[in-house]
Design an enzyme around this catalytic site. Structure first.
Site, PDB file in Angstrom:
ATOM      1  NE  ARG A  52     -17.655   9.675  21.184  1.00  0.00           N
ATOM      2  CZ  ARG A  52     -17.815   8.738  20.276  1.00  0.00           C
ATOM      3  NH1 ARG A  52     -18.171   9.079  19.050  1.00  0.00           N
ATOM      4  NH2 ARG A  52     -17.631   7.469  20.559  1.00  0.00           N
ATOM      5  CE  LYS A  95     -17.769   2.016  27.943  1.00  0.00           C
ATOM      6  NZ  LYS A  95     -17.402   1.026  26.958  1.00  0.00           N
ATOM      7  CD  GLU A 137     -22.014  -4.301  30.254  1.00  0.00           C
ATOM      8  OE1 GLU A 137     -22.080  -3.086  30.424  1.00  0.00           O
ATOM      9  OE2 GLU A 137     -21.970  -4.822  29.124  1.00  0.00           O
TER      10      GLU A 137
HETATM   11  P1  ADP Z   1     -17.056   1.198  23.531  1.00  0.00           P
HETATM   12  O1  ADP Z   1     -17.120   2.269  24.562  1.00  0.00           O
HETATM   13  O2  ADP Z   1     -15.690   0.753  23.236  1.00  0.00           O
HETATM   14  O3  ADP Z   1     -17.892   1.538  22.331  1.00  0.00           O
HETATM   15  P2  ADP Z   1     -19.204  -0.608  24.325  1.00  0.00           P
HETATM   16  O4  ADP Z   1     -19.547  -0.833  25.747  1.00  0.00           O
HETATM   17  O5  ADP Z   1     -20.091   0.278  23.541  1.00  0.00           O
HETATM   18  O6  ADP Z   1     -17.720  -0.076  24.247  1.00  0.00           O
HETATM   19  O7  ADP Z   1     -19.077  -2.012  23.592  1.00  0.00           O
HETATM   20  C1  ADP Z   1     -18.561  -2.103  22.274  1.00  0.00           C
HETATM   21  C2  ADP Z   1     -19.047  -3.382  21.617  1.00  0.00           C
HETATM   22  O8  ADP Z   1     -18.613  -4.531  22.383  1.00  0.00           O
HETATM   23  C3  ADP Z   1     -20.542  -3.531  21.532  1.00  0.00           C
HETATM   24  O9  ADP Z   1     -21.078  -2.889  20.387  1.00  0.00           O
HETATM   25  C4  ADP Z   1     -20.721  -5.047  21.486  1.00  0.00           C
HETATM   26  O10 ADP Z   1     -20.507  -5.564  20.204  1.00  0.00           O
HETATM   27  C5  ADP Z   1     -19.612  -5.533  22.403  1.00  0.00           C
HETATM   28  N1  ADP Z   1     -20.115  -5.690  23.786  1.00  0.00           N
HETATM   29  C6  ADP Z   1     -19.932  -4.828  24.804  1.00  0.00           C
HETATM   30  N2  ADP Z   1     -20.531  -5.269  25.926  1.00  0.00           N
HETATM   31  C7  ADP Z   1     -21.117  -6.438  25.611  1.00  0.00           C
HETATM   32  C8  ADP Z   1     -21.885  -7.407  26.335  1.00  0.00           C
HETATM   33  N3  ADP Z   1     -22.165  -7.241  27.630  1.00  0.00           N
HETATM   34  N4  ADP Z   1     -22.315  -8.508  25.676  1.00  0.00           N
HETATM   35  C9  ADP Z   1     -22.034  -8.699  24.371  1.00  0.00           C
HETATM   36  N5  ADP Z   1     -21.322  -7.835  23.642  1.00  0.00           N
HETATM   37  C10 ADP Z   1     -20.854  -6.717  24.232  1.00  0.00           C
HETATM   38  P1  ADP Z   2     -18.491   5.814  17.397  1.00  0.00           P
HETATM   39  O1  ADP Z   2     -18.877   5.439  18.799  1.00  0.00           O
HETATM   40  O2  ADP Z   2     -18.809   7.201  17.005  1.00  0.00           O
HETATM   41  O3  ADP Z   2     -18.919   4.801  16.442  1.00  0.00           O
HETATM   42  P2  ADP Z   2     -15.786   4.922  17.707  1.00  0.00           P
HETATM   43  O4  ADP Z   2     -16.062   4.076  18.887  1.00  0.00           O
HETATM   44  O5  ADP Z   2     -15.322   4.297  16.452  1.00  0.00           O
HETATM   45  O6  ADP Z   2     -16.975   5.886  17.384  1.00  0.00           O
HETATM   46  O7  ADP Z   2     -14.763   6.032  18.148  1.00  0.00           O
HETATM   47  C1  ADP Z   2     -14.600   7.201  17.393  1.00  0.00           C
HETATM   48  C2  ADP Z   2     -13.213   7.703  17.562  1.00  0.00           C
HETATM   49  O8  ADP Z   2     -12.992   8.065  18.899  1.00  0.00           O
HETATM   50  C3  ADP Z   2     -12.161   6.690  17.228  1.00  0.00           C
HETATM   51  O9  ADP Z   2     -11.085   7.398  16.649  1.00  0.00           O
HETATM   52  C4  ADP Z   2     -11.785   6.116  18.581  1.00  0.00           C
HETATM   53  O10 ADP Z   2     -10.460   5.635  18.555  1.00  0.00           O
HETATM   54  C5  ADP Z   2     -11.942   7.324  19.458  1.00  0.00           C
HETATM   55  N1  ADP Z   2     -12.382   7.038  20.820  1.00  0.00           N
HETATM   56  C6  ADP Z   2     -13.606   6.653  21.196  1.00  0.00           C
HETATM   57  N2  ADP Z   2     -13.690   6.560  22.534  1.00  0.00           N
HETATM   58  C7  ADP Z   2     -12.482   6.899  23.017  1.00  0.00           C
HETATM   59  C8  ADP Z   2     -11.929   7.012  24.334  1.00  0.00           C
HETATM   60  N3  ADP Z   2     -12.640   6.767  25.423  1.00  0.00           N
HETATM   61  N4  ADP Z   2     -10.655   7.396  24.431  1.00  0.00           N
HETATM   62  C9  ADP Z   2      -9.931   7.662  23.342  1.00  0.00           C
HETATM   63  N5  ADP Z   2     -10.402   7.591  22.077  1.00  0.00           N
HETATM   64  C10 ADP Z   2     -11.639   7.209  21.917  1.00  0.00           C
END
Ligand code: ADP
Ligand code: ADP
Ligand code: MG
Length: 471
Positions: A290, A114, A198
């Site tokens: 993906r 990230k 962040e």
């Molecule tokens: P992941 O890789 O687990 O999807 P993300 O970086 O996309 O992680 O963050 C997942 C969720 O966490 C976001 O959809 C949001 O709701 C919350 N989030 C992440 N970063 C922030 C931020 N800087 N401020 C507020 N909410 C955040």
């Molecule tokens: P999307 O971003 O498509 O909404 P999710 O964040 O819910 O999806 O993740 C989709 C699937 O991938 C889930 O089963 C989650 O546990 C898995 N997943 C997502 N990111 C990772 C990661 N970095 N490592 C392992 N599993 C992951």
């Protein structure tokens, strides 16, 4: 392409089988011992048993790439989760001359980090959430940077995913208290200790844009999805298009996403995630390299089959549409029906599905890997069905969602389905004004009456199916 190996399980494996079937491509399922009765195994043209522990067998890049080659597959589709974001798997496939349906290993690696992704976006002139330059090296450095950025901040695992490895900190003391915890979570869950900081955007909307690129330099967006209805940073409900954006905001975020994809030379389907703050500014958050769980809502409003398009571009064909040809129409909502008990803090509810009746009727799509009598194994994630509804506008789609939930019968396990009836009926949803704090702000929505099992209706329907089959 003549034959594709699907390196995944569950509903997404079934989804890819369906795309292959429509394209006249043979599909090959792989499965663990725990999945020998799984639907993807029954639906694919061929199926191969992978011996070993239930999780590990789906996570072995060398074995899966070798198998694809030895079975004469032209390509592998990794679905989402598991191997879809593993650059080593994309690399092993390429080395064996098997196409990986997704971007190349270097893009997966760069965007999977990230902080590297943030850096790439800063260079491309795309606004990112204010934060640390790369990883923080120590607890003391974390506090220093957090003090500079201003509270609240988010401590985040650099290689995180699935909503895990993210913690909000409202003070220096909380950064101190959480730092080691996030490092250890990151190490355990993602095999990498890196964490970064962040600024926490308070009450943001999660707006993400679907993009797809071909190998000839064309990149298009397929508009946005609103995934603000989340619990513990995990999406529960996804909507396309966002009912909360103006046309101008939509154009703006889609343009950011295409610029982001162009900046990294993106190929195949991907999603650029943004947060929208209360002052209506978009900030890049991360890119998922993906297919996403929630892709059906985009398919519903654009009419484009994303998996088929992924297969086309992976085989070297140009995109089958131009940006101008992509239109969206109406409103679509996806509900992630998880095998969990919302009333018991969403604890997983695995076991036998004694009765299953799928919803139908106009504008209803169900992606699932369950059937009556299926036993949900305890080793995998709890997603058991995705209910997607489409209608001409937001209110009609919302009502259709409520109706389709009424139609759905899943007995034997607890699911999140009844909880969605509460969410879709709430005044904030009716008003189409909600942010990522919605679920946590409304614990009272968990106080619904457990819907009566409706065994009478389930029995009648099951009997009708049997009777019809006999005619
Ligand atoms: P992941 O890789 O687990 O999807 P993300 O970086 O996309 O992680 O963050 C997942 C969720 O966490 C976001 O959809 C949001 O709701 C919350 N989030 C992440 N970063 C922030 C931020 N800087 N401020 C507020 N909410 C955040
Ligand atoms: P999307 O971003 O498509 O909404 P999710 O964040 O819910 O999806 O993740 C989709 C699937 O991938 C889930 O089963 C989650 O546990 C898995 N997943 C997502 N990111 C990772 C990661 N970095 N490592 C392992 N599993 C992951
Ligand atoms: Mg994300």
């Amino acid at each position: 392409m003549g034959k594709i190996l699907i390196a995944n399980r569950g509903e997404i494996a079934v989804r890819v089988v369906r795309a292959c079937a429509e394209m006249g491509i043979k599909s090959v399922a792989v499965y663990s011992d725990a999945d020998k009765n799984a639907l993807h195994v029954k639906k694919a043209d061929e199926a191969y048993s992978l011996r070993g522990d239930p999780l590990g067998v789906y996570l072995n890049p060398n074995k899966l790439a070798n198998l694809a080659l030895s079975l004469g597959c032209d390509a592998v589709h990794p679905g989402y989760g598991f191997m879809s974001e593993d650059p080593a798997f994309a690399d092993r496939c390429a080395r064996r001359g098997v196409k990986f349906i997704g971007p190349g290993p270097s893009i997966i690696e760069r965007m999977g980090d990230k902080t590297a992704a943030r850096q790439a976006m800063i260079e491309a002139g795309i606004p990112v959430v204010p934060g640390s330059d790369g990883n923080v090296a120590s607890q003391a450095e974390a506090v220093k940077i957090a003090d500079e950025i201003g509270y609240p901040v988010m401590l985040k695992a650099t290689n995180g995913g699935g909503g895990r490895g993210i913690r909000r900190c409202d003070s220096a003391a909380e950064v101190e208290a959480n730092y080691e915890r996030v490092v250890s979570e990151a190490t355990k869950a993602f095999g990498a200790p890196g964490v970064f900081i962040e600024k926490c955007i308070v009450k943001p909307r999660h707006i993400e844009v679907q993009i797809i690129g071909d190998q000839h330099g064309n990149i298009c967006h397929l508009y946005e999805r609103d995934c603000s209805i989340q619990r513990r940073n995990q999406k529960l409900v996804e909507i396309a298009p966002s009912p909360q954006l103006t046309d101008q905001e939509r154009d703006q975020v889609c343009e950011h996403a295409v610029n982001a994809a162009q900046a990294v030379g993106y190929v195949n389907a991907g999603t650029v995630e943004f947060l929208l703050d209360e002052k209506r500014n978009f900030y890049f958050m991360e890119m998922n390299t993906r297919l996403q769980v929630e892709h059906p809502v985009t398919e519903a409003v654009t009419g484009i089959d994303l998996v088929q398009e992924q297969i086309r571009v992976a085989s070297g064909l140009p995109l089958s549409f131009s940006q101008e040809e992509i239109q969206w129409r109406g409103s679509a909502i996806e509900l992630r029906i998880n095998a969990e008990d919302p009333k018991l803090d969403f604890v997983p509810s695995f076991g036998r599905i004694t009765r299953f009746y799928a919803p139908g009727g106009p504008g209803v799509r169900l992606d699932s890997a369950i059937y009556s009598g299926y036993v949900i194994p305890p080793y995998y994630d709890s997603l058991c069905a995705k209910l997607t509804v489409w209608a001409l506008d937001w209110q009609k789609a919302r009502k259709r969602g409520l109706r389709a939930l009424q139609d759905t019968i899943i007995s034997g396990i607890k699911t999140t389905a009844p909880y969605y009836t509460e969410i879709l009926s709430h005044e904030r949803l009716i008003a189409a004004e909600f942010d990522t704090s919605f679920v946590e702000s409304h614990p009272e929505l968990l106080e619904y009456d457990e819907t009566a099992p409706r065994e009478d209706l389930a029995l009648a329907l099951a009997a009708a199916v049997v009777a019809n089959a006999g005619l």
